[in-house]
Write an enzyme that holds these catalytic residues in place. Structure first.
Site, mmCIF file in Angstrom:
data_model
loop_
_atom_site.group_PDB
_atom_site.id
_atom_site.type_symbol
_atom_site.label_atom_id
_atom_site.label_comp_id
_atom_site.label_asym_id
_atom_site.label_seq_id
_atom_site.Cartn_x
_atom_site.Cartn_y
_atom_site.Cartn_z
ATOM 1 C CB SER A 85 -0.843 -0.160 1.173
ATOM 2 O OG SER A 85 -0.248 0.043 2.475
ATOM 3 N N GLY A 93 -0.243 4.592 0.378
ATOM 4 C CA GLY A 93 -0.999 6.015 0.479
ATOM 5 C C GLY A 93 -1.608 6.594 -0.587
ATOM 6 N N GLY A 125 -1.777 4.879 -4.009
ATOM 7 C CA GLY A 125 -2.569 3.492 -4.368
ATOM 8 C C GLY A 125 -1.803 2.252 -3.898
ATOM 9 N N GLY A 139 -5.207 0.855 5.163
ATOM 10 C CA GLY A 139 -4.767 -0.274 4.755
ATOM 11 C C GLY A 139 -5.556 -1.552 5.168
ATOM 12 C CG ASP A 140 -6.124 -2.257 9.238
ATOM 13 O OD1 ASP A 140 -5.142 -2.471 8.818
ATOM 14 O OD2 ASP A 140 -6.501 -1.445 9.993
HETATM 15 N N1 LIG Z 1 -4.216 10.189 0.966
HETATM 16 C C1 LIG Z 1 -4.950 9.339 0.409
HETATM 17 N N2 LIG Z 1 -5.704 9.384 -0.877
HETATM 18 C C2 LIG Z 1 -6.454 8.556 -1.310
HETATM 19 N N3 LIG Z 1 -6.097 7.250 -1.212
HETATM 20 C C3 LIG Z 1 -5.495 6.677 0.159
HETATM 21 C C4 LIG Z 1 -4.574 7.885 0.822
HETATM 22 N N4 LIG Z 1 -4.253 7.423 2.020
HETATM 23 C C5 LIG Z 1 -4.520 6.027 1.688
HETATM 24 N N5 LIG Z 1 -5.248 5.757 0.604
HETATM 25 C C6 LIG Z 1 -5.734 4.413 0.192
HETATM 26 O O1 LIG Z 1 -5.858 3.589 1.311
HETATM 27 C C7 LIG Z 1 -4.670 2.603 1.161
HETATM 28 C C8 LIG Z 1 -4.010 2.126 2.273
HETATM 29 O O2 LIG Z 1 -3.120 3.233 2.687
HETATM 30 P P1 LIG Z 1 -1.961 3.122 3.526
HETATM 31 O O3 LIG Z 1 -0.784 2.859 2.408
HETATM 32 O O4 LIG Z 1 -1.852 4.621 3.976
HETATM 33 O O5 LIG Z 1 -2.171 1.904 4.373
HETATM 34 P P2 LIG Z 1 -1.644 1.602 6.013
HETATM 35 O O6 LIG Z 1 -0.451 2.480 6.219
HETATM 36 O O7 LIG Z 1 -1.474 0.190 5.956
HETATM 37 O O8 LIG Z 1 -2.622 2.066 6.868
HETATM 38 P P3 LIG Z 1 -3.223 1.817 8.317
HETATM 39 O O9 LIG Z 1 -2.064 0.895 8.903
HETATM 40 O O10 LIG Z 1 -3.787 2.810 8.893
HETATM 41 O O11 LIG Z 1 -4.408 0.778 8.036
HETATM 42 C C9 LIG Z 1 -3.978 2.788 0.024
HETATM 43 O O12 LIG Z 1 -3.427 1.739 -0.805
HETATM 44 C C10 LIG Z 1 -4.956 3.846 -0.852
HETATM 45 O O13 LIG Z 1 -5.854 2.851 -1.885
HETATM 46 O O1 LIG Z 2 0.115 -0.698 16.949
HETATM 47 P P1 LIG Z 2 -0.407 -1.656 15.910
HETATM 48 O O2 LIG Z 2 -1.074 -2.749 16.112
HETATM 49 O O3 LIG Z 2 0.766 -1.719 14.851
HETATM 50 O O4 LIG Z 2 -1.464 -0.824 15.169
HETATM 51 C C1 LIG Z 2 -2.883 -0.635 15.623
HETATM 52 C C2 LIG Z 2 -3.890 0.307 14.813
HETATM 53 O O5 LIG Z 2 -3.102 1.751 14.903
HETATM 54 O O6 LIG Z 2 -3.869 -0.209 13.620
HETATM 55 C C3 LIG Z 2 -5.568 0.193 13.310
HETATM 56 C C4 LIG Z 2 -5.235 0.939 12.013
HETATM 57 O O7 LIG Z 2 -4.641 0.059 11.079
HETATM 58 C C5 LIG Z 2 -5.996 0.950 14.385
HETATM 59 O O8 LIG Z 2 -7.337 0.347 14.575
HETATM 60 C C6 LIG Z 2 -5.233 0.496 15.686
HETATM 61 O O9 LIG Z 2 -5.112 1.517 16.302
#
Ligand SMILES: Nc1ncnc2c1ncn2[C@@H]1O[C@H](COP(=O)(O)OP(=O)(O)OP(=O)(O)O)[C@@H](O)[C@H]1O
Ligand SMILES: O=P(O)(O)OC[C@@]1(O)O[C@H](CO)[C@@H](O)[C@@H]1O
Length: 314
Positions: free
Chosen positions: A220, A222, A225, A251-252
């Site tokens: 992922s 951000g 995409g 991301g989830d």
């Molecule tokens: N600013 C943004 N604009 C458009 N889409 C976004 C944006 N941020 C995240 N996304 C979408 O959400 C998906 C997951 O984002 P990201 O890479 O931030 O995941 P992550 O860091 O694993 O998130 P988290 O740990 O909070 O679940 C991306 O692949 C994209 O589709």
């Molecule tokens: O501390 P970890 O386990 O890495 O992440 C926990 C967490 O940030 O992940 C989810 C978003 O992806 C939230 O619901 C939760 O608070």
């Protein structure tokens, strides 16, 4: 059935402020409380789409009980492993422009017997699972290879396995040859020990993971995409969000979308990015449902190795 395992779940409080200023007193505009933890969120998004799912998690104290209460109206079945120390609470501060700052507690320390009970519960539920998804940070008391051990147990039970974690637990889980890993850019960079400058670097690390036994890598990115690196090829999917209200759990949601769409190939990547895009438009860590997603607005491209990652928030 998609079983999720979250060794360190949380109560997620999201606080909306106009602008976050270090050292200042802030008057909050809105707050909301969501059930949290990465596997918990994956199960929430799947339940919203009526995909059979179940969340395995340790549960301690009043916070653990509250977490189960919050999951009930979302129709997420839960297998709770009782633990002595209370479940943690995490805070996200979201500014008017969508900038999100996250404050995650370390979580309760689990005893060896509690860790063993969690591992047993995961292995038992894997027997009913098409996919088992093991996610998030590990609370104190858990060995670094807990996700790796869960991967091995799930594979023995005949389930396909996805992993979303970070640091050493991710490195060890990759060595257990899961079917799918979903790192973000920071997590992928941690595996290399060096910065990732462009999508060429992303592909190089993903290919290295595949050579080490991981079948499919879903990165992922951000606002850029996501990239999928699989046996059958590589793809880049993007979709712009009309409004960024909170990136927590995007991301989830993205991982849930990928699994909901079969967990393989470009069509699943399209659905995944539709879920991620929808999630950032929702407050707190609210998970999108089928009506929130727009797969046809997702653009699918070949991976352009020269696309720079500078300034991309992971
Ligand atoms: N600013 C943004 N604009 C458009 N889409 C976004 C944006 N941020 C995240 N996304 C979408 O959400 C998906 C997951 O984002 P990201 O890479 O931030 O995941 P992550 O860091 O694993 O998130 P988290 O740990 O909070 O679940 C991306 O692949 C994209 O589709
Ligand atoms: O501390 P970890 O386990 O890495 O992440 C926990 C967490 O940030 O992940 C989810 C978003 O992806 C939230 O619901 C939760 O608070």
């Amino acid at each position: 059935m998609i079983v999720t395992v979250t060794p360190n779940p949380s109560l997620d409080r999201t606080v909306q402020v106009d602008r976050l200023v270090a050292g200042a007193v802030h008057r909050t505009l809105r707050t909301r409380l969501d059930p949290g933890g990465k596997g918990v969120n994956v199960a929430r998004a799947l339940a919203a789409a009526e995909v059979p799912t179940l969340a395995v998690l340790p549960s301690g104290g009043a916070a653990g009980a509250r977490l189960a209460e919050l999951l009930a109206p979302e129709a997420v079945p839960v297998v709770e492993v009782p633990v002595q120390a209370p479940t943690r609470s995490n805070i996200a501060v979201v500014e008017a422009d969508g900038t999100t700052s996250k404050f995650n507690e370390p979580g309760p320390e689990l005893t060896p017997a509690e860790v063993a009970a969690l591992e047993r519960a995961a292995a038992e539920q894997a027997g009913r699972a098409d996919w088992l998804v093991t996610c998030g940070s590990l609370p104190a008391g858990c060995p670094d290879d807990l996700h790796a051990r869960i991967v091995a147990a799930a594979r023995r039970a005949g389930a396909r396995v996805a992993v979303d974690t970070s640091g050493r637990p991710l490195e060890l889980a990759c060595q257990a040859a899961p079917d799918l890993v979903k790192p973000n850019l920071v997590e992928l960079a941690e595996l290399t020990g060096g910065p990732l400058r462009d999508l060429g670097d992303v592909l190089a690390v993903a290919h290295r993971l595949r050579a080490g036994g991981v079948a499919t890598v879903l990165v992922s990115l951000g606002q850029l995409g996501a990239v999928l690196v699989a046996e059958t090829g590589t793809w880049h999917a993007t979709s712009s969000a009309t409004e960024v209200r909170s990136t927590v759990g995007a991301g989830d949601a993205m991982l849930a979308g990928f699994l909901r769409a079969g967990g393989i190939g470009p069509a699943a990547l399209r659905t995944a990015v539709a879920y991620g895009t929808a999630a950032v438009g929702l407050a707190g860590s609210r998970m999108p449902g089928p009506d929130d997603i727009h797969p046809l607005r997702v653009r699918m491209d070949a991976v352009d190795k020269t696309v720079s990652l500078s300034g991309v928030a992971a």
